[in-house]
Design an enzyme around this catalytic site. Sequence first.
Site, mmCIF file in Angstrom:
data_model
loop_
_atom_site.group_PDB
_atom_site.id
_atom_site.type_symbol
_atom_site.label_atom_id
_atom_site.label_comp_id
_atom_site.label_asym_id
_atom_site.label_seq_id
_atom_site.Cartn_x
_atom_site.Cartn_y
_atom_site.Cartn_z
ATOM 1 C CG ASP A 191 -2.602 -3.038 1.081
ATOM 2 O OD1 ASP A 191 -1.673 -2.211 1.130
ATOM 3 O OD2 ASP A 191 -3.788 -2.733 0.831
ATOM 4 C CD GLU A 262 11.929 -10.133 -3.714
ATOM 5 O OE1 GLU A 262 12.061 -9.581 -4.820
ATOM 6 O OE2 GLU A 262 12.654 -11.070 -3.336
ATOM 7 C CB CYS A 296 7.104 -5.378 -8.885
ATOM 8 S SG CYS A 296 7.022 -7.174 -8.948
ATOM 9 C CD GLU A 394 7.104 0.891 -9.056
ATOM 10 O OE1 GLU A 394 7.163 1.298 -7.881
ATOM 11 O OE2 GLU A 394 7.129 -0.314 -9.360
HETATM 12 P P1 NAD Z 1 3.730 -0.068 0.099
HETATM 13 O O1 NAD Z 1 5.179 -0.054 0.369
HETATM 14 O O2 NAD Z 1 2.979 1.174 0.271
HETATM 15 O O3 NAD Z 1 3.001 -1.159 1.027
HETATM 16 C C1 NAD Z 1 3.375 -2.521 1.048
HETATM 17 C C2 NAD Z 1 2.939 -3.122 2.365
HETATM 18 O O4 NAD Z 1 3.681 -2.521 3.418
HETATM 19 C C3 NAD Z 1 1.472 -2.904 2.713
HETATM 20 O O5 NAD Z 1 0.953 -4.059 3.345
HETATM 21 C C4 NAD Z 1 1.539 -1.748 3.686
HETATM 22 O O6 NAD Z 1 0.428 -1.683 4.556
HETATM 23 C C5 NAD Z 1 2.799 -2.069 4.447
HETATM 24 N N1 NAD Z 1 3.436 -0.935 5.118
HETATM 25 C C6 NAD Z 1 3.243 0.391 4.911
HETATM 26 N N2 NAD Z 1 4.039 1.108 5.726
HETATM 27 C C7 NAD Z 1 4.761 0.225 6.454
HETATM 28 C C8 NAD Z 1 5.768 0.353 7.450
HETATM 29 N N3 NAD Z 1 6.207 1.536 7.859
HETATM 30 N N4 NAD Z 1 6.303 -0.776 7.972
HETATM 31 C C9 NAD Z 1 5.901 -1.992 7.521
HETATM 32 N N5 NAD Z 1 4.951 -2.172 6.591
HETATM 33 C C10 NAD Z 1 4.385 -1.078 6.060
HETATM 34 O O7 NAD Z 1 3.586 -0.640 -1.376
HETATM 35 P P2 NAD Z 1 2.238 -0.799 -2.235
HETATM 36 O O8 NAD Z 1 1.822 0.516 -2.759
HETATM 37 O O9 NAD Z 1 1.247 -1.594 -1.474
HETATM 38 O O10 NAD Z 1 2.760 -1.715 -3.445
HETATM 39 C C11 NAD Z 1 3.262 -1.197 -4.614
HETATM 40 C C12 NAD Z 1 4.775 -1.245 -4.619
HETATM 41 O O11 NAD Z 1 5.228 -2.570 -4.386
HETATM 42 C C13 NAD Z 1 5.364 -0.861 -5.966
HETATM 43 O O12 NAD Z 1 6.489 -0.049 -5.767
HETATM 44 C C14 NAD Z 1 5.764 -2.193 -6.569
HETATM 45 O O13 NAD Z 1 6.778 -2.108 -7.540
HETATM 46 C C15 NAD Z 1 6.194 -2.942 -5.354
HETATM 47 N N6 NAD Z 1 6.146 -4.390 -5.567
HETATM 48 C C16 NAD Z 1 7.316 -5.087 -5.653
HETATM 49 C C17 NAD Z 1 7.301 -6.450 -5.914
HETATM 50 C C18 NAD Z 1 8.566 -7.259 -6.054
HETATM 51 O O14 NAD Z 1 8.493 -8.486 -6.060
HETATM 52 N N7 NAD Z 1 9.726 -6.634 -6.193
HETATM 53 C C19 NAD Z 1 6.073 -7.094 -6.075
HETATM 54 C C20 NAD Z 1 4.906 -6.346 -5.967
HETATM 55 C C21 NAD Z 1 4.955 -4.994 -5.710
#
Ligand code: NAD
Length: 525
Positions: A191, A262, A296, A394
Amino acid sequence: MPALSRTSTSRTIPISDARTAQLVADLTATSGTTADVIAPFTGTVLHALPLSHASDVADATAAAHVAQTFWRSAGFAYRRAVLLKAHDLLLERTSELLDILQTESGKTRGQAYEEVFEGASVTRYYALSARSVLRTRRHRAGIPIVMQTRVSYKPKGVVGVITPWNYPIALSIMDVVPALAAGNGIVQKADNQGALSILASRRAFIDAGVPEALWAVVAGDGAEIGNAVVDAADYVCFTGSTATGTKVGERAASTLTGASLELGGKNPLIVLDDVDPVEIAASAAYAVFSSMGQLCMSSERIFVVESVAADFTRAFTERTKGLRQGAALNFTTDVGSLTSAAQLERVTRHVDDAVAKGATVLAGGRARPDLGPFFFEPTVLTDVTANMECFAHETFGPVVAITVVGDEAEAIAAANDTDFGLNASVFTGSRARGRRVADLLDAGSVNINEGYRASFSSTDAPMGGMKRSGMGRRNGTEGLLRFVEARTVSESTGILNLPRTGTEFESMVGMMTTTLKVLKALRRR
Ligand code: NAD
């Protein structure tokens, strides 16, 4: 409502421009465009991040494949030595890593340290355990003596890792290191907000001996660069929201590429009637407000049993109001800042919506622009109902809803009443009771008398989500086996030929049936 105590804020950015330039030079990014990354403590531009083009992903993947042919054949002992050296360098560089991580994320120093601790633990764990899990082993053959069977593990190739902004160091290492330990290469899409922290921690691995091309980092538009990573990878590790993870899973499935996902949570924390409600308030507050709830595994829903509800709610609210919030690059604060304007907007929207629909604010509930542009007070709500956005969705921020329940059974039912299943916590005076309740909770990890750190730090145990919180597991043996293909090699010993004609079957069926009976009698699997 008394204001949270303020601490002296540090408004300078501790990373020099030269150091930043050195770190971002490690990105594979040739698009010629940049994105400004904002430092959450100050609202000023931390740096202009060079962005990747989709062709960078293809180039990085090709180079990683070449580097992987060396790395794969270098063997476990070599890889272990490199990873153990990286572990030491992470620890030597902790101070700089904490500065970068805090500046990029707005976390407190303590919560930034949790990331470095986790990164080092995971690195040590896989350096030392990969060989014993992945070495070639004999397995029991279908017909003993007549056949012999071995299983070996082949690395997948180049793994695409997509990471969010909230835990850039820990979440990268939890996927990258087991993949490396198993002999793979990596193309990671960071990110934009977490890229500097990732590059700084990656440097420790490169300086320890991981080939530069083996672990490439790209940055840029989520869909464009993320799609390119998914399309090029031999396996995909995605960490992020359920909405994006679902798209990533569908895309990977279209080429039958394996993926671990995840995703998000709406984690419950249960307070049973046999606790000292005042004593547990501190741990419960940490479970909710650590990293400003941008974790998360943070708890967003507290279910407290009636008989201790009043005392717990009072103690929890007092604890929340007493948290020291600020922007200090030292250990003087308990909670920091939200990471971005988008996060501030989301948290504000959830709280305003809840209040407009009748929720009661016991603590917090407002932004603190006097502390920094994205600060929001740790917030305790009651009277949260199903028509409010924060009830089931969330928030991913420092906001918790306390709900009083009649008894343990009601608490369990309420905790499980969600689409998510990532983490759950149970506070009880009896660990045996806690384990019994844990068995009834639909969550990939359950923490007893802790919020999330007991399971999060247990790198030998699988971590992941049930229901819409994900697919697959990281950590432990499961976290390593994601990155390999099992190959079964069975050979005929030549002692006896298996039947090939009707006549041969006729003569051997009796002996083969007797063999089956003997194996069962001997309890041989
Ligand atoms: P997000 O889904 O918006 O983005 C995550 C990553 O995916 C970023 O690098 C983003 O640029 C990329 N991305 C965006 N669109 C994409 C696409 N179409 N194809 C591939 N990649 C794409 O999530 P966020 O806002 O950065 O993170 C917060 C979320 O992550 C929360 O829901 C949190 O609960 C979750 N999270 C889960 C865990 C876990 O271990 N389960 C850990 C940390 C965060």
